[in-house]
Enzyme design. Structure first.
Site, PDB file in Angstrom:
ATOM      1  N   ASP A  25      34.549  32.750  40.729  1.00  0.00           N
ATOM      2  CA  ASP A  25      34.645  33.786  41.752  1.00  0.00           C
ATOM      3  C   ASP A  25      33.312  33.845  42.524  1.00  0.00           C
ATOM      4  OD1 ASP A  25      35.765  35.924  43.123  1.00  0.00           O
ATOM      5  OD2 ASP A  25      35.288  37.417  41.574  1.00  0.00           O
ATOM      6  N   HIS A  68      34.885  45.378  47.481  1.00  0.00           N
ATOM      7  CA  HIS A  68      34.836  45.333  46.018  1.00  0.00           C
ATOM      8  C   HIS A  68      34.581  46.722  45.428  1.00  0.00           C
ATOM      9  CE1 HIS A  68      33.693  40.928  46.727  1.00  0.00           C
ATOM     10  NE2 HIS A  68      34.900  40.943  46.242  1.00  0.00           N
ATOM     11  N   SER A  96      41.249  43.825  45.653  1.00  0.00           N
ATOM     12  CA  SER A  96      42.610  44.343  45.782  1.00  0.00           C
ATOM     13  C   SER A  96      43.111  45.107  44.565  1.00  0.00           C
ATOM     14  CB  SER A  96      43.560  43.208  46.156  1.00  0.00           C
ATOM     15  OG  SER A  96      43.288  42.816  47.489  1.00  0.00           O
ATOM     16  N   SER A  97      42.204  45.785  43.897  1.00  0.00           N
ATOM     17  CA  SER A  97      42.641  46.738  42.883  1.00  0.00           C
ATOM     18  C   SER A  97      43.298  47.915  43.577  1.00  0.00           C
ATOM     19  CB  SER A  97      41.443  47.228  42.057  1.00  0.00           C
ATOM     20  OG  SER A  97      41.112  46.273  41.070  1.00  0.00           O
ATOM     21  N   ASP A 101      39.885  43.368  39.581  1.00  0.00           N
ATOM     22  CA  ASP A 101      38.902  43.549  38.518  1.00  0.00           C
ATOM     23  C   ASP A 101      38.764  45.031  38.171  1.00  0.00           C
ATOM     24  OD1 ASP A 101      36.859  43.292  36.702  1.00  0.00           O
ATOM     25  OD2 ASP A 101      35.391  42.437  38.074  1.00  0.00           O
TER      26      ASP A 101
HETATM   27 ZN   LIG Z   1      35.620  39.074  45.855  1.00  0.00          ZN
END
Ligand SMILES: [Zn+2]
Length: 361
Positions: free
Chosen positions: A83, A198, A234-235, A277
């Site tokens: 990542d 994020h 995209s949580s 995440d």
């Molecule tokens: Zn990222």
């Protein structure tokens, strides 16, 4: 053992109209939780590690951890992905440690925080594509800088992310430039900037089109129908996970993530990899807080790590079902990286550009 490349997995996802969540790990509990969820619903998985995770867990530990879960679940295709690689060396060493896929994030300079110019991004990404494709590994690139359209700010995660304020031209990927970028770099997948960021604090209200620009995805997909699109940050930051944390002594201010229905809309328009995440971090933290609050005398780590794993497993399973990944593992025959290298060398996997498709519905 069923190690799979990102390219083969996302090609299958595109052919069959589903998306694949990419879950971050930095320890054993997270790896086991993901694999248990995948096994329960017959889903292939993308497990990813950031530079911070590689430093935290150690490359050797991560390598053997992934070998271990792949051996435990030989019927589950596992893609191991770097990542936010910051330069060629990070991507090369990831492949050396058994990763089948890397992200070269050339939207930022090698320091992982200063926005880079387009020419730098093309050059560094092309270098990684050449190197990775020689050995059959896949490459995700990024065009546009991730950050909030509400505030213009990025959210640094694991030491990666810009600092300061950016304008909409940098925070939204330009569709014409995306075509040029894919043509020049031949990346397998493209992360785009469309208002996601994020961390947990993505939006101050339920997002609408002004702050979550799903139209950018649709425009890029029309011009690049064969390029796999990636949604970072995209949580969904579910309310119930915020509530559990706060009920048991946490102090998370109210926040909103990316609604699952928006991700499902993205999957209809070429989104194949969805990075998650924060939701898993929150699930584990809520479960641990609950044990500590209810049993303050407890000191055996297994007594709180087991509920933490169960909470993470539930989130993973839910996303695998919501994105259509469930039920796909047994339909895939993973190709070794050597076979993928031959396909790249033969030109079979070069991007198809210039086919303008009529927009679906
Ligand atoms: Zn990222």
């Amino acid at each position: 053992m069923a190690r799979i490349t990102l390219r083969q997995l996302l090609d299958h996802a595109a052919e069959n109209g589903y998306g694949v969540p990419a879950f971050n790990i930095n320890n054993m509990e997270q790896a086991l939780a993901i694999m248990e969820a995948a096994d329960a619903v017959d889903a292939p998985v993308i497990i990813q590690a950031s530079r911070g995770a590689r430093q935290y867990a150690n490359d050797v530990v991560l390598k053997h951890l992934i070998d271990a879960v792949a051996e435990m679940y030989p019927h589950i295709p596992v893609c191991m992905h770097q990542d936010h690689g910051n330069n060629e060396a990070t991507c090369a060493t990831a492949i050396q440690f058994g990763f089948t896929s890397v992200m070269m994030d050339g939207s930022l300079q090698a320091d992982g925080k200063t926005p880079a110019d387009y020419d730098y991004n093309v050059k560094v990404t092309r270098n990684v594509v050449d190197m990775a494709h020689w050995v059959g590994a896949s490459v995700e690139g990024e065009l546009g800088v991730l950050g909030s359209l509400e505030t213009g700010m990025g959210e640094k995660e694991d030491g990666h992310g810009f600092e300061g304020k950016l304008g909409h031209d940098q925070l939204l990927t330009d569709p014409d430039q995306a075509v040029e970028f894919v043509k020049a770099t031949e990346v397998d997948a493209l992360a785009i900037a469309m208002g996601t960021s994020h961390g947990a604090y993505k939006f101050t209200r339920k997002p609408d089109g002004a702050v979550l620009a799903m139209n950018v995805i649709e425009e890029i997909h029309q011009r690049l129908p064969n390029t796999h699109l990636v949604m970072h940050g995209s949580s969904s930051v579910p309310q119930e996970l915020q509530d559990i944390i706060n009920q048991y002594g946490g102090q998370m201010p109210q926040t909103w993530g990316v609604p699952v229905e928006e991700i499902q809309r993205g999957i209809k328009h070429g989104v194949r990899k969805i990075n998650i995440d924060t939701d898993n971090r929150m699930a584990m933290t809520g479960a641990i807080r609950k044990v500590f609050a209810e049993n303050p005398g407890e000191f055996d780590p297994r007594k709180y790590l087991k509920p933490a794993m169960e909470a993470m497993r539930a989130v993973c399973r839910q996303r695998l079902e919501e994105f259509g990944t469930a039920g796909q593992a047994s339909k895939i025959k993973p190709l070794p990286m050597s076979a993928m290298a031959k396909r790249y060398a033969a030109g079979e996997l070069s991007p198809k550009i210039g086919i303008t498709r009529v927009a679906a519905e």
